[in-house]
Design a protein around this motif. Structure first.
Motif, PDB file in Angstrom:
ATOM      1  N   GLY A  76      26.379  37.066  78.057  1.00 41.51           N
ATOM      2  CA  GLY A  76      26.653  38.485  78.246  1.00 41.51           C
ATOM      3  C   GLY A  76      25.643  39.140  79.162  1.00 41.51           C
ATOM      4  N   LEU A  77      24.368  38.809  78.981  1.00 40.79           N
ATOM      5  CA  LEU A  77      23.316  39.379  79.828  1.00 40.79           C
ATOM      6  C   LEU A  77      23.439  38.904  81.272  1.00 40.79           C
ATOM      7  N   LEU A  78      23.789  37.647  81.468  1.00 43.68           N
ATOM      8  CA  LEU A  78      23.963  37.134  82.822  1.00 43.68           C
ATOM      9  C   LEU A  78      25.165  37.781  83.506  1.00 43.68           C
ATOM     10  N   MET A  79      26.216  38.077  82.739  1.00 40.66           N
ATOM     11  CA  MET A  79      27.377  38.758  83.318  1.00 40.66           C
ATOM     12  C   MET A  79      27.039  40.188  83.709  1.00 40.66           C
ATOM     13  N   THR A 122      15.527  34.772  85.020  1.00 39.67           N
ATOM     14  CA  THR A 122      14.702  33.693  84.496  1.00 39.67           C
ATOM     15  C   THR A 122      14.752  33.738  82.969  1.00 39.67           C
ATOM     16  N   PRO A 123      14.369  32.659  82.301  1.00 34.85           N
ATOM     17  CA  PRO A 123      14.308  32.698  80.838  1.00 34.85           C
ATOM     18  C   PRO A 123      13.423  33.826  80.310  1.00 34.85           C
ATOM     19  N   GLY A 124      12.310  34.090  81.004  1.00 31.49           N
ATOM     20  CA  GLY A 124      11.438  35.186  80.577  1.00 31.49           C
ATOM     21  C   GLY A 124      12.124  36.532  80.696  1.00 31.49           C
ATOM     22  N   GLU A 125      12.828  36.746  81.793  1.00 29.72           N
ATOM     23  CA  GLU A 125      13.560  37.997  81.977  1.00 29.72           C
ATOM     24  C   GLU A 125      14.667  38.138  80.944  1.00 29.72           C
ATOM     25  N   LEU A 126      15.334  37.034  80.650  1.00 32.41           N
ATOM     26  CA  LEU A 126      16.407  37.068  79.650  1.00 32.41           C
ATOM     27  C   LEU A 126      15.866  37.425  78.269  1.00 32.41           C
ATOM     28  N   ARG A 127      14.699  36.906  77.944  1.00 28.94           N
ATOM     29  CA  ARG A 127      14.115  37.241  76.642  1.00 28.94           C
ATOM     30  C   ARG A 127      13.805  38.736  76.552  1.00 28.94           C
ATOM     31  N   LEU A 128      13.262  39.311  77.627  1.00 27.47           N
ATOM     32  CA  LEU A 128      12.997  40.749  77.648  1.00 27.47           C
ATOM     33  C   LEU A 128      14.289  41.549  77.573  1.00 27.47           C
ATOM     34  N   SER A 129      15.282  41.138  78.341  1.00 28.70           N
ATOM     35  CA  SER A 129      16.556  41.870  78.387  1.00 28.70           C
ATOM     36  C   SER A 129      17.290  41.835  77.052  1.00 28.70           C
ATOM     37  N   SER A 130      17.041  40.798  76.268  1.00 23.05           N
ATOM     38  CA  SER A 130      17.805  40.607  75.028  1.00 23.05           C
ATOM     39  C   SER A 130      17.212  41.315  73.818  1.00 23.05           C
ATOM     40  N   GLU A 131      16.108  42.053  73.993  1.00 20.63           N
ATOM     41  CA  GLU A 131      15.396  42.628  72.856  1.00 20.63           C
ATOM     42  C   GLU A 131      16.303  43.425  71.924  1.00 20.63           C
ATOM     43  N   ARG A 154      15.735  30.870  88.136  1.00 21.34           N
ATOM     44  CA  ARG A 154      16.705  31.749  87.501  1.00 21.34           C
ATOM     45  C   ARG A 154      17.951  30.965  87.083  1.00 21.34           C
ATOM     46  N   TRP A 155      18.656  31.534  86.124  1.00 25.32           N
ATOM     47  CA  TRP A 155      19.927  30.987  85.667  1.00 25.32           C
ATOM     48  C   TRP A 155      21.029  31.988  85.996  1.00 25.32           C
ATOM     49  N   ALA A 156      22.228  31.466  86.233  1.00 28.26           N
ATOM     50  CA  ALA A 156      23.391  32.315  86.498  1.00 28.26           C
ATOM     51  C   ALA A 156      24.573  31.798  85.692  1.00 28.26           C
ATOM     52  N   HIS A 157      25.535  32.678  85.402  1.00 34.04           N
ATOM     53  CA  HIS A 157      26.741  32.248  84.689  1.00 34.04           C
ATOM     54  C   HIS A 157      27.797  31.790  85.688  1.00 34.04           C
ATOM     55  N   LEU A 158      28.723  30.980  85.210  1.00 35.50           N
ATOM     56  CA  LEU A 158      29.812  30.477  86.046  1.00 35.50           C
ATOM     57  C   LEU A 158      31.171  30.865  85.470  1.00 35.50           C
ATOM     58  N   MET A 167      30.354  43.594  74.737  1.00 34.21           N
ATOM     59  CA  MET A 167      29.371  42.792  74.019  1.00 34.21           C
ATOM     60  C   MET A 167      28.050  43.547  73.872  1.00 34.21           C
ATOM     61  N   GLU A 168      27.638  44.213  74.934  1.00 28.70           N
ATOM     62  CA  GLU A 168      26.387  44.978  74.900  1.00 28.70           C
ATOM     63  C   GLU A 168      26.463  46.130  73.910  1.00 28.70           C
ATOM     64  N   LYS A 169      27.500  46.943  74.023  1.00 26.16           N
ATOM     65  CA  LYS A 169      27.586  48.151  73.200  1.00 26.16           C
ATOM     66  C   LYS A 169      27.791  47.822  71.724  1.00 26.16           C
ATOM     67  N   ALA A 170      28.431  46.697  71.432  1.00 24.40           N
ATOM     68  CA  ALA A 170      28.593  46.287  70.032  1.00 24.40           C
ATOM     69  C   ALA A 170      27.240  46.099  69.372  1.00 24.40           C
ATOM     70  N   ARG A 171      26.249  45.669  70.150  1.00 27.85           N
ATOM     71  CA  ARG A 171      24.923  45.384  69.601  1.00 27.85           C
ATOM     72  C   ARG A 171      23.956  46.555  69.741  1.00 27.85           C
TER      73      ARG A 171
END
Length: 227
Positions: free
Chosen positions: A97-100, A106-115, A158-162, A16-20
Motif C-alpha cells: 500500500g505504501l509503495l502504491m 528504501t526499507p528505512g523510508e518504508l519503516r518511517l512511512s508505516s508508523e 529502493r523497492w517498488a511495487h509491480l 488501505m491508508e484511511k482504514a488505518r
C-alpha cells in the motif's frame, strides 16, 4: 489477478491508508476518497482524479472483489479487501500500500512511512517482509515487488511495487538520471530529518482528516448532499 491501472492502484491504496489512519471516517464516501487520492502530501506521483475516474476505478475493483460498498450507509461508502484479495499478510499489505501511494522507497523510508499503519520492530523486519513478497512472486511467476538499482546519493536500495506491471517502472529511469545530473554527489537526508518531516506531514494529514469528518457529519445533520 490482473494488472492494476494507476487509478485503481491509487484508489485501492488510499482506502488501505484511511482504514488505518482515520478509522472513524472509514469506509469512505466518494468525495472523501477523491480528496484522499489527490492529496499533495505523501503521494508520488501527485494525481488529479475526477469523481468519474475514481468511480470507474471503484467499479472495476468491485468486480475483482478488491473493494466493497458498505451497505449500512445512506451515502455510498467504500472499503478495501486488499489483504484477502491478494492473499498477503498484514505487514506485506502495508508495504504494498505504501509503495502504491508514495512510490519507490528504501526499507528505512518504508519503516518511517508505516508508523501510523503498522509497527515494524526494525528495518530488518521490513526487509524480511519485502524478501518474502519477492520470493513468493518468483515462485509463482507473478512478481509484486522489485528491488531497484542504487540511486545517486542513496545508501540503501529502493523497492517498488509491480501491481501496475513492469511498464510502470519505465518512468523511473529518466527521474533517476535527472537526479544524478542535477547533483551527483548529493547526500541523503538524515534519518532524524526524515522522521521529523514525516511526523509533521502526518500531523497535518490527521488534522485535515478530522476536519473532513466534521464537515461530512455536518452535511449529514443538515440533510445536504456532499459535493
Amino acid at each position: 489477478m490482473r494488472t492494476l491501472t494507476p487509478n485503481e492502484a491509487r484508489v485501492l491504496a488510499t482506502l488501505m491508508e484511511k482504514a488505518r489512519t482515520v478509522p472513524d471516517s472509514y469506509p469512505l464516501s466518494l468525495n472523501a476518497l477523491v480528496l484522499g487520492c489527490n492529496q499533495k502530501t505523501s503521494r508520488d506521483p501527485v494525481m488529479e482524479l475526477t469523481d468519474a475516474q475514481a468511480q470507474a476505478a471503484i467499479d472495476t475493483l468491485k468486480a475483482q472483489s478488491l473493494v466493497f460498498e458498505a451497505s449500512s450507509s445512506r451515502v455510498p461508502r467504500f472499503e478495501h479487501n486488499f489483504q484477502r484479495g491478494f492473499g498477503v499478510t498484514e505487514a506485506q499489505a502495508v508495504l504494498l500500500g505504501l509503495l502504491m501511494l508514495r512510490g519507490p522507497q528504501t526499507p528505512g523510508e518504508l519503516r518511517l512511512s508505516s508508523e501510523r499503519w503498522y509497527k515494524f520492530a526494525d528495518i530488518a523486519s521490513v526487509e524480511d517482509a519485502l524478501g518474502q513478497l519477492k520470493a513468493r512472486g518468483e515462485d509463482s511467476g507473478a512478481l509484486m515487488v522489485v528491488q531497484l538499482p542504487r540511486a545517486a546519493g542513496m545508501r540503501e536500495q529502493r523497492w517498488a511495487h509491480l501491481l501496475c506491471g513492469e511498464a510502470s517502472l519505465s518512468a523511473l529511469a529518466p527521474m533517476q538520471r535527472a537526479s544524478s545530473a542535477i547533483n551527483p554527489e548529493a547526500e541523503p537526508v538524515s534519518l532524524g530529518q526524515a522522521e521529523r518531516l514525516q511526523q509533521r506531514i502526518e500531523s497535518l494529514e490527521s488534522q485535515v482528516a478530522q476536519l473532513q469528518g466534521q464537515l461530512a457529519r455536518l452535511y449529514q445533520e443538515l440533510g445536504l448532499p456532499q459535493g
